[in-house]
Scaffold this motif. Structure first.
Motif, mmCIF file in Angstrom:
data_model
loop_
_atom_site.group_PDB
_atom_site.id
_atom_site.type_symbol
_atom_site.label_atom_id
_atom_site.label_comp_id
_atom_site.label_asym_id
_atom_site.label_seq_id
_atom_site.Cartn_x
_atom_site.Cartn_y
_atom_site.Cartn_z
ATOM 1 N N GLY A 31 72.302 -46.219 106.181
ATOM 2 C CA GLY A 31 72.714 -46.789 107.468
ATOM 3 C C GLY A 31 74.195 -46.641 107.758
ATOM 4 N N ILE A 32 74.794 -45.535 107.312
ATOM 5 C CA ILE A 32 76.236 -45.347 107.458
ATOM 6 C C ILE A 32 76.569 -44.630 108.764
ATOM 7 N N ARG A 33 77.489 -45.209 109.512
ATOM 8 C CA ARG A 33 78.022 -44.600 110.731
ATOM 9 C C ARG A 33 79.541 -44.655 110.648
ATOM 10 N N PRO A 34 80.203 -43.532 110.361
ATOM 11 C CA PRO A 34 81.659 -43.547 110.292
ATOM 12 C C PRO A 34 82.258 -43.970 111.626
ATOM 13 N N PRO A 35 83.405 -44.658 111.623
ATOM 14 C CA PRO A 35 84.047 -45.045 112.873
ATOM 15 C C PRO A 35 84.503 -43.809 113.655
ATOM 16 N N ALA A 36 84.753 -43.991 114.944
ATOM 17 C CA ALA A 36 85.077 -42.863 115.822
ATOM 18 C C ALA A 36 86.312 -42.108 115.375
ATOM 19 N N GLU A 37 87.268 -42.808 114.742
ATOM 20 C CA GLU A 37 88.507 -42.136 114.351
ATOM 21 C C GLU A 37 88.359 -41.282 113.089
ATOM 22 N N THR A 38 87.264 -41.441 112.361
ATOM 23 C CA THR A 38 87.019 -40.612 111.176
ATOM 24 C C THR A 38 86.395 -39.295 111.609
ATOM 25 N N ARG A 39 87.049 -38.187 111.267
ATOM 26 C CA ARG A 39 86.537 -36.870 111.652
ATOM 27 C C ARG A 39 85.542 -36.381 110.606
ATOM 28 N N VAL A 40 84.593 -35.579 111.066
ATOM 29 C CA VAL A 40 83.507 -35.109 110.201
ATOM 30 C C VAL A 40 83.533 -33.586 110.125
ATOM 31 N N ALA A 41 83.554 -33.060 108.898
ATOM 32 C CA ALA A 41 83.502 -31.616 108.673
ATOM 33 C C ALA A 41 82.186 -31.258 108.001
ATOM 34 N N ALA A 42 81.572 -30.158 108.444
ATOM 35 C CA ALA A 42 80.329 -29.658 107.841
ATOM 36 C C ALA A 42 80.594 -28.290 107.244
ATOM 37 N N VAL A 43 80.016 -28.024 106.071
ATOM 38 C CA VAL A 43 80.313 -26.784 105.368
ATOM 39 C C VAL A 43 79.725 -25.561 106.068
ATOM 40 N N GLY A 44 78.703 -25.755 106.895
ATOM 41 C CA GLY A 44 78.084 -24.628 107.584
ATOM 42 C C GLY A 44 77.222 -25.083 108.736
ATOM 43 N N GLU A 45 76.662 -24.107 109.444
ATOM 44 C CA GLU A 45 75.884 -24.408 110.644
ATOM 45 C C GLU A 45 74.619 -25.211 110.335
ATOM 46 N N THR A 46 73.985 -24.932 109.199
ATOM 47 C CA THR A 46 72.763 -25.665 108.849
ATOM 48 C C THR A 46 73.061 -27.141 108.633
ATOM 49 N N THR A 47 74.137 -27.421 107.900
ATOM 50 C CA THR A 47 74.534 -28.819 107.671
ATOM 51 C C THR A 47 74.976 -29.469 108.970
ATOM 52 N N ALA A 48 75.700 -28.720 109.794
ATOM 53 C CA ALA A 48 76.138 -29.257 111.084
ATOM 54 C C ALA A 48 74.945 -29.618 111.954
ATOM 55 N N ALA A 49 73.906 -28.769 111.926
ATOM 56 C CA ALA A 49 72.705 -29.044 112.715
ATOM 57 C C ALA A 49 72.013 -30.315 112.222
ATOM 58 N N ALA A 50 71.976 -30.506 110.899
ATOM 59 C CA ALA A 50 71.366 -31.711 110.339
ATOM 60 C C ALA A 50 72.144 -32.952 110.741
#
Length: 268
Positions: A82-101
């Motif tokens: 149930g984790i939702r990072p706050p808006a100010e925390t940026r999120v990086a994904a290692v690739g397109e598949t992870t980004a899509a998930a």
């Protein structure tokens, strides 16, 4: 005249199940192959759940400037807790598949490397305007320290936490016999963990078996596990992996019959 089927008669071991395995199998079938889905790894809860819970609590509290996500399994861990990072925390994904998930699960994605969907590519292409801060990197217990070390060298306070364990899954005797006999002629390698399971469960592979790896890092891990490597996908994607296998089959057919147009008689 129907479409060319360069993989007609070829059985291909697909060592991952789920949506990924189904999609790759469908793509292989479109080229005439007979895929054999045999998941060789699975995921289990982290051995130190208290450390994971503490790190996720800090994440949700806004302690980290960045969250780095390297797999869809990590996305499942975030959702499951149930984790939702706050808006100010940026999120990086290692690739397109992870980004899509991440996107499918309702998370915002701020950065995805374009040229190289790997830990090294992510560090290399890291946004230049982001030069410091705390970064949380939840990964498998078997993950190499590439991300944490690379981000630390760039001046970040990067923190690894084990989000889940990667465990081997025994394949059936039919799969073992199919590989040993050469009936399964192509083996896909999708990660270092899969490479180690192939080496443990299926090696030595017959001389004619083609081993296709999803990228240079996986090829390195496969060789380290004692496997031969014949094909390396240009990019770390399922489409590129299938393309490498298809291109190899087309090249072999052209060598065997330079005058052939790539079509089977039944396709005419």
């Amino acid at each position: 005249m129907t479409a060319v089927k360069p993989l007609k008669g070829t059985r291909v071991l697909v060592p991952r199940g789920g949506t990924w395995g189904d999609n790759v199998s469908a793509s292989l079938r479109s080229f005439g192959a007979s895929p054999v889905i045999a998941p060789m790894i699975n995921f289990a809860p982290a051995e130190t759940p208290e450390l994971l819970a503490a790190a996720l609590a800090r994440l949700q509290a806004g302690v980290y400037e960045w969250l780095v996500v390297t797999s869809a399994t990590t996305v499942d861990v975030l959702v499951g807790n149930g984790i939702r990072p706050p808006a100010e925390t940026r999120v990086a994904a290692v690739g397109e598949t992870t980004a899509a998930a991440l996107t499918l699960a309702g998370y915002r994605v701020d950065f995805v490397p374009e040229g190289d969907n790997s830990a090294r590519g992510l560090v290399k292409e890291w946004p230049r305007e982001s030069v410091a801060g705390r970064v949380l990197v939840p990964q498998s217990d078997l993950a190499e320290p590439t991300l944490v070390a690379g981000l630390s060298e760039r001046g970040f306070d990067a923190e690894f936490v084990s989000a889940y364990r990667t465990v081997g899954v025994p394949v059936s005797s039919e799969v073992v016999d199919g590989v040993a006999s050469g009936d399964i002629g192509v083996v896909l390698v999708t990660s270092g963990s899969v490479a180690r399971q192939i080496a443990a469960q299926l090696a030595p592979l017959p001389e004619g078996t083609v081993v296709a790896c999803i990228g240079p890092r996986t090829a390195f891990d496969a060789r380290a596990a004692g496997l031969p490597v014949h094909l390396i996908a240009e990019t770390r994607s399922a489409a590129s992996l299938v393309e490498a296998v298809v291109d190899h089959a087309v090249a072999l057919r052209a060598e065997a019959d330079p005058g052939a147009d790539g079509l089977d008689e039944v396709d005419r």
